[in-house]
Write a protein that holds these residues in place. Structure first.
Motif, PDB file in Angstrom:
ATOM      1  N   SER A  64       0.795  -1.220   0.000  1.00 19.14           N
ATOM      2  CA  SER A  64       0.000   0.000   0.000  1.00 19.14           C
ATOM      3  C   SER A  64       0.837   1.284   0.000  1.00 19.14           C
ATOM      4  CB  SER A  64      -0.918   0.002   1.222  1.00 19.14           C
ATOM      5  OG  SER A  64      -0.134   0.128   2.394  1.00 19.14           O
ATOM      6  N   LEU A  65       0.155   2.364  -0.224  1.00 19.65           N
ATOM      7  CA  LEU A  65       0.758   3.694  -0.252  1.00 19.65           C
ATOM      8  C   LEU A  65       1.554   3.975   1.016  1.00 19.65           C
ATOM      9  CD1 LEU A  65       0.831   6.646  -1.475  1.00 19.65           C
ATOM     10  CD2 LEU A  65      -1.241   7.040  -0.179  1.00 19.65           C
ATOM     11  N   GLY A  66       0.943   3.751   2.148  1.00 15.77           N
ATOM     12  CA  GLY A  66       1.611   4.020   3.418  1.00 15.77           C
ATOM     13  C   GLY A  66       2.851   3.170   3.615  1.00 15.77           C
ATOM     14  N   ASP A  67       2.781   1.912   3.215  1.00 20.33           N
ATOM     15  CA  ASP A  67       3.934   1.024   3.351  1.00 20.33           C
ATOM     16  C   ASP A  67       5.112   1.525   2.521  1.00 20.33           C
ATOM     17  OD1 ASP A  67       2.536  -0.615   5.064  1.00 20.33           O
ATOM     18  OD2 ASP A  67       2.065  -2.113   3.540  1.00 20.33           O
ATOM     19  N   LEU A  68       4.840   1.999   1.321  1.00 21.93           N
ATOM     20  CA  LEU A  68       5.917   2.527   0.490  1.00 21.93           C
ATOM     21  C   LEU A  68       6.533   3.768   1.123  1.00 21.93           C
ATOM     22  CD1 LEU A  68       4.592   0.593  -1.628  1.00 21.93           C
ATOM     23  CD2 LEU A  68       5.316   2.240  -3.315  1.00 21.93           C
ATOM     24  N   ILE A  69       5.696   4.662   1.597  1.00 20.29           N
ATOM     25  CA  ILE A  69       6.188   5.897   2.219  1.00 20.29           C
ATOM     26  C   ILE A  69       7.016   5.584   3.461  1.00 20.29           C
ATOM     27  CG2 ILE A  69       5.450   7.971   3.472  1.00 20.29           C
ATOM     28  CD1 ILE A  69       3.178   8.181   1.366  1.00 20.29           C
ATOM     29  N   HIS A  70       6.576   4.597   4.240  1.00 19.19           N
ATOM     30  CA  HIS A  70       7.313   4.244   5.453  1.00 19.19           C
ATOM     31  C   HIS A  70       8.629   3.510   5.173  1.00 19.19           C
ATOM     32  CE1 HIS A  70       3.445   5.151   7.420  1.00 19.19           C
ATOM     33  NE2 HIS A  70       4.256   5.574   8.370  1.00 19.19           N
ATOM     34  N   ALA A 122       7.138  -1.625  -7.495  1.00 20.88           N
ATOM     35  CA  ALA A 122       5.977  -1.127  -6.750  1.00 20.88           C
ATOM     36  C   ALA A 122       4.705  -1.391  -7.549  1.00 20.88           C
ATOM     37  CB  ALA A 122       6.115   0.371  -6.488  1.00 20.88           C
ATOM     38  N   GLU A 123       3.626  -1.584  -6.841  1.00 18.29           N
ATOM     39  CA  GLU A 123       2.318  -1.736  -7.469  1.00 18.29           C
ATOM     40  C   GLU A 123       2.080  -0.529  -8.380  1.00 18.29           C
ATOM     41  OE1 GLU A 123      -1.088  -3.372  -8.656  1.00 18.29           O
ATOM     42  OE2 GLU A 123       0.206  -4.408  -7.227  1.00 18.29           O
ATOM     43  N   GLU A 124       1.512  -0.764  -9.549  1.00 20.47           N
ATOM     44  CA  GLU A 124       1.381   0.285 -10.559  1.00 20.47           C
ATOM     45  C   GLU A 124       0.664   1.537 -10.045  1.00 20.47           C
ATOM     46  OE1 GLU A 124      -0.723  -1.253 -13.960  1.00 20.47           O
ATOM     47  OE2 GLU A 124      -2.500  -1.741 -12.787  1.00 20.47           O
ATOM     48  N   ILE A 149       5.641   6.964  -6.153  1.00 17.08           N
ATOM     49  CA  ILE A 149       6.162   7.285  -4.823  1.00 17.08           C
ATOM     50  C   ILE A 149       7.658   7.007  -4.657  1.00 17.08           C
ATOM     51  CG2 ILE A 149       5.955   6.703  -2.360  1.00 17.08           C
ATOM     52  CD1 ILE A 149       2.895   6.294  -3.100  1.00 17.08           C
ATOM     53  N   PRO A 150       8.172   5.839  -5.017  1.00 19.14           N
ATOM     54  CA  PRO A 150       9.614   5.628  -4.827  1.00 19.14           C
ATOM     55  C   PRO A 150      10.475   6.643  -5.571  1.00 19.14           C
ATOM     56  CG  PRO A 150       8.528   3.538  -5.201  1.00 19.14           C
ATOM     57  CD  PRO A 150       7.511   4.613  -5.481  1.00 19.14           C
ATOM     58  N   GLY A 151      10.001   7.129  -6.676  1.00 15.06           N
ATOM     59  CA  GLY A 151      10.745   8.111  -7.452  1.00 15.06           C
ATOM     60  C   GLY A 151      10.906   9.445  -6.761  1.00 15.06           C
ATOM     61  N   TRP A 152      10.174   9.662  -5.696  1.00 12.71           N
ATOM     62  CA  TRP A 152      10.327  10.894  -4.924  1.00 12.71           C
ATOM     63  C   TRP A 152      11.679  10.951  -4.222  1.00 12.71           C
ATOM     64  CZ3 TRP A 152       5.035  10.611  -1.923  1.00 12.71           C
ATOM     65  CH2 TRP A 152       3.982  10.811  -2.824  1.00 12.71           C
TER      66      TRP A 152
END
Length: 97
Positions: free
Chosen positions: A10-16, A37-39, A44-47
């Motif tokens: 999920s979004l939060g997992d990637l951010i964390h 990452a999920e499409e 997010i990772p590119g940030w």
């Protein structure tokens, strides 16, 4: 050093997970990351400045249509993209962080 992170949830997992990339970049100058990452969350990772490439995967969508040709063709393209680069380390962070 080139590292592949597999974190598709999920979004939060990637951010964390991003702070771990920051810590690694501080500890190992020159370390570079690619990220699976999920499409829906591939942006997010590119940030993070240490992440060079995000490789999107459509696991959620593919699960619904696994046996249909588009899912199979997309999976084959995903595999080719993964094999296009060699990694010194692959981190499967799907069940951690």
């Amino acid at each position: 050093m080139r590292v592949l992170i597999v974190k598709t949830s999920s979004l939060g997992d990637l951010i964390h997970t991003l702070p771990a990339v920051t810590d690694a970049a501080k500890a190992l100058p020159g370390i570079r990351f690619d990220w699976v990452a999920e499409e829906a969350f591939a942006e997010i990772p590119g940030w993070h400045p240490a992440v060079d490439d995000t490789i999107p995967i459509a696991l959620r969508r593919w699960r619904k249509n696994w046996r249909q040709t588009p899912a199979g063709a997309e999976l084959a393209a995903f595999r080719r993209r993964l094999r296009a680069r060699e990694y010194d380390l692959i981190i499967d962070a799907r069940d951690c962080c």
